[in-house]
Design a protein around this motif. Structure first.
Motif, PDB file in Angstrom:
ATOM      1  N   GLY A   1      -6.176  -2.231   4.299  1.00 23.36           N
ATOM      2  CA  GLY A   1      -6.582  -1.139   5.180  1.00 23.36           C
ATOM      3  C   GLY A   1      -5.890   0.149   4.792  1.00 23.36           C
ATOM      4  O   GLY A   1      -5.093   0.181   3.849  1.00 23.36           O
ATOM      5  N   LYS A   2      -6.236   1.197   5.540  1.00 27.06           N
ATOM      6  CA  LYS A   2      -5.589   2.482   5.281  1.00 27.06           C
ATOM      7  C   LYS A   2      -4.179   2.434   5.841  1.00 27.06           C
ATOM      8  O   LYS A   2      -4.001   2.043   7.002  1.00 27.06           O
ATOM      9  CB  LYS A   2      -6.342   3.608   5.993  1.00 27.06           C
ATOM     10  N   ALA A   3      -3.206   2.859   5.070  1.00 27.44           N
ATOM     11  CA  ALA A   3      -1.818   2.838   5.529  1.00 27.44           C
ATOM     12  C   ALA A   3      -1.693   3.588   6.855  1.00 27.44           C
ATOM     13  O   ALA A   3      -1.008   3.127   7.773  1.00 27.44           O
ATOM     14  CB  ALA A   3      -0.918   3.469   4.471  1.00 27.44           C
ATOM     15  N   GLU A   4      -2.428   4.722   6.970  1.00 27.63           N
ATOM     16  CA  GLU A   4      -2.307   5.550   8.185  1.00 27.63           C
ATOM     17  C   GLU A   4      -2.966   4.893   9.390  1.00 27.63           C
ATOM     18  O   GLU A   4      -2.832   5.380  10.508  1.00 27.63           O
ATOM     19  CB  GLU A   4      -2.825   6.970   7.937  1.00 27.63           C
TER      20      GLU A   4
ATOM     21  N   GLU B   1      -2.544  -1.880   1.448  1.00 29.32           N
ATOM     22  CA  GLU B   1      -3.387  -1.279   0.411  1.00 29.32           C
ATOM     23  C   GLU B   1      -4.826  -1.249   0.909  1.00 29.32           C
ATOM     24  O   GLU B   1      -5.285  -2.190   1.558  1.00 29.32           O
ATOM     25  CB  GLU B   1      -3.243  -2.122  -0.870  1.00 29.32           C
ATOM     26  N   ILE B   2      -5.546  -0.193   0.528  1.00 29.62           N
ATOM     27  CA  ILE B   2      -6.905   0.014   1.037  1.00 29.62           C
ATOM     28  C   ILE B   2      -7.962  -0.837   0.308  1.00 29.62           C
ATOM     29  O   ILE B   2      -8.993  -1.168   0.872  1.00 29.62           O
ATOM     30  CB  ILE B   2      -7.246   1.531   0.962  1.00 29.62           C
ATOM     31  N   VAL B   3      -7.715  -1.193  -0.957  1.00 26.85           N
ATOM     32  CA  VAL B   3      -8.738  -1.911  -1.740  1.00 26.85           C
ATOM     33  C   VAL B   3      -8.584  -3.433  -1.567  1.00 26.85           C
ATOM     34  O   VAL B   3      -7.572  -3.997  -1.969  1.00 26.85           O
ATOM     35  CB  VAL B   3      -8.654  -1.536  -3.244  1.00 26.85           C
TER      36      VAL B   3
ATOM     37  N   THR C   1       2.634  -4.613  -7.047  1.00 24.50           N
ATOM     38  CA  THR C   1       3.662  -4.583  -8.095  1.00 24.50           C
ATOM     39  C   THR C   1       5.048  -4.210  -7.557  1.00 24.50           C
ATOM     40  O   THR C   1       6.022  -4.873  -7.902  1.00 24.50           O
ATOM     41  CB  THR C   1       3.254  -3.627  -9.240  1.00 24.50           C
TER      42      THR C   1
ATOM     43  N   TYR D   1       0.686   1.659   0.179  1.00 22.86           N
ATOM     44  CA  TYR D   1      -0.152   1.972  -0.994  1.00 22.86           C
ATOM     45  C   TYR D   1       0.280   1.030  -2.121  1.00 22.86           C
ATOM     46  O   TYR D   1       0.625   1.465  -3.214  1.00 22.86           O
ATOM     47  CB  TYR D   1       0.022   3.426  -1.443  1.00 22.86           C
ATOM     48  N   CYS D   2       0.263  -0.266  -1.839  1.00 21.51           N
ATOM     49  CA  CYS D   2       0.921  -1.223  -2.749  1.00 21.51           C
ATOM     50  C   CYS D   2       0.073  -1.648  -3.933  1.00 21.51           C
ATOM     51  O   CYS D   2       0.572  -2.341  -4.815  1.00 21.51           O
ATOM     52  CB  CYS D   2       1.398  -2.441  -1.958  1.00 21.51           C
TER      53      CYS D   2
ATOM     54  N   GLN E   1      -0.920  -0.906 -13.985  1.00 20.63           N
ATOM     55  CA  GLN E   1      -0.271   0.300 -14.516  1.00 20.63           C
ATOM     56  C   GLN E   1      -0.534   0.403 -16.021  1.00 20.63           C
ATOM     57  O   GLN E   1      -0.375  -0.587 -16.726  1.00 20.63           O
ATOM     58  CB  GLN E   1       1.229   0.217 -14.258  1.00 20.63           C
TER      59      GLN E   1
ATOM     60  N   TYR F   1      10.201   1.397 -11.496  1.00 16.44           N
ATOM     61  CA  TYR F   1      10.467   0.430 -10.429  1.00 16.44           C
ATOM     62  C   TYR F   1      11.967   0.138 -10.334  1.00 16.44           C
ATOM     63  O   TYR F   1      12.481  -0.094  -9.240  1.00 16.44           O
ATOM     64  CB  TYR F   1       9.703  -0.869 -10.662  1.00 16.44           C
TER      65      TYR F   1
ATOM     66  N   ASP G   1       3.851   4.948  -2.188  1.00 14.22           N
ATOM     67  CA  ASP G   1       3.391   5.327  -3.537  1.00 14.22           C
ATOM     68  C   ASP G   1       1.935   5.775  -3.419  1.00 14.22           C
ATOM     69  O   ASP G   1       1.031   5.121  -3.922  1.00 14.22           O
ATOM     70  CB  ASP G   1       3.530   4.109  -4.472  1.00 14.22           C
TER      71      ASP G   1
ATOM     72  N   PRO H   1      -1.756   8.003  -3.520  1.00  9.68           N
ATOM     73  CA  PRO H   1      -2.502   8.737  -4.548  1.00  9.68           C
ATOM     74  C   PRO H   1      -2.162  10.234  -4.472  1.00  9.68           C
ATOM     75  O   PRO H   1      -1.361  10.642  -3.636  1.00  9.68           O
ATOM     76  CB  PRO H   1      -3.960   8.471  -4.196  1.00  9.68           C
TER      77      PRO H   1
HETATM   78  N1  SAH Z   1       2.098   0.989  -5.820  1.00 11.00           N
HETATM   79  C1  SAH Z   1       1.058   0.575  -6.723  1.00 11.00           C
HETATM   80  C2  SAH Z   1      -0.204   1.452  -6.718  1.00 11.00           C
HETATM   81  C3  SAH Z   1      -0.031   2.902  -6.433  1.00 11.00           C
HETATM   82  S1  SAH Z   1      -1.501   3.836  -6.718  1.00 11.00           S
HETATM   83  C4  SAH Z   1       1.614   0.438  -8.120  1.00 11.00           C
HETATM   84  O1  SAH Z   1       2.731   0.839  -8.378  1.00 11.00           O
HETATM   85  O2  SAH Z   1       0.926  -0.116  -8.969  1.00 11.00           O
HETATM   86  C5  SAH Z   1      -1.987   4.253  -5.087  1.00 11.00           C
HETATM   87  C6  SAH Z   1      -2.724   3.135  -4.352  1.00 11.00           C
HETATM   88  O3  SAH Z   1      -3.033   3.596  -3.052  1.00 11.00           O
HETATM   89  C7  SAH Z   1      -4.033   2.717  -4.974  1.00 11.00           C
HETATM   90  O4  SAH Z   1      -4.005   1.319  -5.171  1.00 11.00           O
HETATM   91  C8  SAH Z   1      -5.084   3.100  -3.910  1.00 11.00           C
HETATM   92  O5  SAH Z   1      -6.165   2.185  -3.848  1.00 11.00           O
HETATM   93  C9  SAH Z   1      -4.283   3.056  -2.657  1.00 11.00           C
HETATM   94  N2  SAH Z   1      -4.740   3.878  -1.514  1.00 11.00           N
HETATM   95  C10 SAH Z   1      -5.398   5.059  -1.526  1.00 11.00           C
HETATM   96  N3  SAH Z   1      -5.527   5.541  -0.297  1.00 11.00           N
HETATM   97  C11 SAH Z   1      -4.938   4.655   0.556  1.00 11.00           C
HETATM   98  C12 SAH Z   1      -4.723   4.613   1.964  1.00 11.00           C
HETATM   99  N4  SAH Z   1      -5.164   5.585   2.751  1.00 11.00           N
HETATM  100  N5  SAH Z   1      -4.054   3.566   2.471  1.00 11.00           N
HETATM  101  C13 SAH Z   1      -3.596   2.572   1.679  1.00 11.00           C
HETATM  102  N6  SAH Z   1      -3.769   2.553   0.340  1.00 11.00           N
HETATM  103  C14 SAH Z   1      -4.429   3.585  -0.219  1.00 11.00           C
END
Ligand code: SAH
Length: 511
Positions: free
Chosen positions: A403-406, A377-379, A361, A356-357, A327, A337, A439, A441
């Motif tokens: 993976g993708k949350a969905e 988280e996807i990355v 954090t 989307y963690c 952040q 938070y 959380d 994008p």
């Molecule tokens: N919660 C974290 C990051 C939020 S930013 C914090 O507070 O720091 C949004 C995050 O969603 C990014 O890390 C991005 O890589 C991730 N993301 C994007 N698309 C996604 C999906 N389909 N599934 C899971 N994560 C995803």
């Protein structure tokens, strides 16, 4: 009446657009004017004219708005990184609050709670009529603003180039071009950055180090990345070089003498110059030979010190490398938070999902107050960071999925549902959590994920959003599927810009 290009008109600014531009009307014709402030009377030249609306260039402020202030940064207009520096901070906060309120009400169909319905909700003995009670709306809490709305960013990436006199410049790209404006003391960055950039500039001149030229793909130094630890004051400088990455860990300066571009003594000289700066803990290089706009390549080497800096959000410690996501405004992130934690209302026995963690954090912030936290988280690299962050903080009740949350959450749900039916209590808890935090994008959540959230039926959903229009769309879906929006708090994470974060508490109606 319509207007045409090059017409010059005087107009009163009555509204503000989503990119921070001023909006005014003359005889029903709407004009969008960059750098004009609500409340101004301005003279504008029309630069693009459509039938019912047009875009104007601000020529002169005829009568300044009471909200107008002198931008702190002399290049605010050219840079475009800050859209609201010409507005007082209080009016920026007012604008952001209105933006969130408008979106959740117009797109989300929500109603703000009236005093009568508020009394009903807080003190159910109060006699109010049934319809009023049923429609009891949401509470809009005051926006969480900054104490000092400048110098808050903990990360800066300065492109390096040459000006027309062939002097080295570091700063930002002007407008949509790739022309670099010299500016080493960005008003949002750490004040120490200017000194660091001067030291790098001096070193480049002294050692005849070349500047990267985008068009030719030649020259060495592309960008200077600086990270600052807000609580620790640790500093990392990372030079992005147009050079080959090494296939083994960097162990001596010798290995950087790549293709005669850099000598060992050059790097030693750089380290000597930078390590004198108070707080310096990490001097690194990153390799990027790709001819793209992506700033960082995939590999880094450490010239001196550690390969990361440390910082804290609340009690949780983080190790941040050049490539890590972190952040950019840690001070406001902690406030955000804390609000999410307040909304989650944890007592210690709860199961929580953090979708989307990122680097975990929010998960780690909540883990100390919950029984179990699951992060998605996807990355993949972010999840590696999340696991590492859990481990350096001795947190053992957080589990992370890539993976993708969905995709991950519905698959997990289907799989564990069978185990739960067969009497597996942990499986049942995992798919019927007490709280789900999301959380996402800017594009918000996929509807398939929202459907799974509804099926998992948590008592509370805490929605953290960086785009209140997609937030509003998703709230509307959840409202139609058994959830009620209780509280909405805008948070200003990016003062001087049009961005605004929002935290929302929703609760399940038929508990
Ligand atoms: N919660 C974290 C990051 C939020 S930013 C914090 O507070 O720091 C949004 C995050 O969603 C990014 O890390 C991005 O890589 C991730 N993301 C994007 N698309 C996604 C999906 N389909 N599934 C899971 N994560 C995803």
């Amino acid at each position: 009446m319509t207007y045409k290009k090059d017409d010059v008109v005087t107009v009163a600014i009555e509204d503000i657009g989503t990119s921070g531009e001023g909006i005014g009307k003359i005889d029903g014709y709407t004009l969008f004017i960059k750098d004009a402030v609500i409340g101004d009377e301005v003279e504008v030249k029309i630069i693009k004219a459509k039938k019912n609306y047009g875009y104007g260039r601000l020529m002169k402020v005829v009568k300044p708005s009471p909200y107008r202030v002198e931008p702190k940064c002399p290049v605010a207009k050219q840079c475009g990184g800050c859209q609201l520096q010409q507005m007082s901070y209080e009016s920026q906060l007012e604008f952001k609050t209105k933006l969130v309120k408008n979106n959740v009400e117009r797109i989300g169909g929500l109603k703000e709670r009236t005093e009568a319905s508020q009394n009903y909700n807080e003190n159910k003995t109060q006699a109010v009529d049934a319809e009023e009670a049923e429609n009891a709306g949401y509470v809009l809490e005051p926006i969480i603003g900054m104490d000092d709305p400048f110098h808050y960013r903990n990360k800066a990436q300065y492109p390096v180039g040459l000006n027309k006199d062939k002097e080295i410049v570091m700063g930002f790209y002007a407008g949509r071009t790739h022309y670099i404006v010299d500016c080493t003391d960005c008003a949002l960055g750490a004040p120490i950055n200017a000194r660091i950039l001067e030291a790098v500039k001096e070193w480049m001149k002294r050692r005849h180090i070349t500047v990267y030229n985008e068009e030719a793909g030649k020259g060495l130094v592309r960008h200077v990345l600086i990270r600052n630890g807000y609580h620790t004051n640790q500093i990392m400088v990372c030079l992005v070089l147009n050079a080959q990455a090494h296939h083994h860990r960097f162990t001596s300066f010798e290995q950087l003498s790549d293709g005669g571009k850099l000598k060992k003594s050059d790097m030693e000289d750089l380290v000597e110059a930078l390590k004198k700066i108070d707080g310096m803990t990490s001097i690194m290089v990153n390799y990027n030979e790709d001819r793209t706009n992506v700033i960082l390549g995939e590999q880094c080497d450490t010239l001196w010190g550690q390969s990361y800096i440390e910082d804290y959000i609340g009690e949780i410690k983080y190790q941040i490398s050049p490539l890590s996501f972190f952040q950019v405004n840690p001070q406001q992130t902690e406030k955000l938070y804390n609000k999410a934690l307040e909304y989650a209302d944890l007592k210690g026995g709860e199961t929580v999902w953090d979708l989307y963690c990122g680097i975990g954090t929010i998960s780690l912030f909540l883990a100390g107050k919950a029984k179990k936290v699951y992060g998605v988280e996807i990355v993949p690299q972010a999840i590696e960071d999340a696991k590492n962050n859990a481990s350096i903080n001795g947190i053992t009740n957080a589990e992370f999925f890539v993976g993708k949350a969905e995709e991950v959450v519905p698959a997990f749900y289907e799989e564990k549902k069978k185990a739960a039916a067969a009497g597996d209590a942990e499986a049942a808890e995992s798919i019927h959590p007490d709280v789900i935090v999301v959380d996402p994008p800017r594009k918000g959540c996929e509807e398939s994920l929202l459907e799974t959230i509804v099926a998992m039926a948590p008592d509370r959903v805490v929605y953290v959003s960086c785009d209140s229009s997609t937030l509003a769309r998703d709230l509307k879906f959840l409202e139609a599927h058994g959830y009620k929006t209780e509280r909405v708090t805008p948070v200003d994470q990016f003062a001087q810009t049009v961005h605004v974060e929002t935290v929302v508490l929703m609760s399940r109606v038929d508990k």
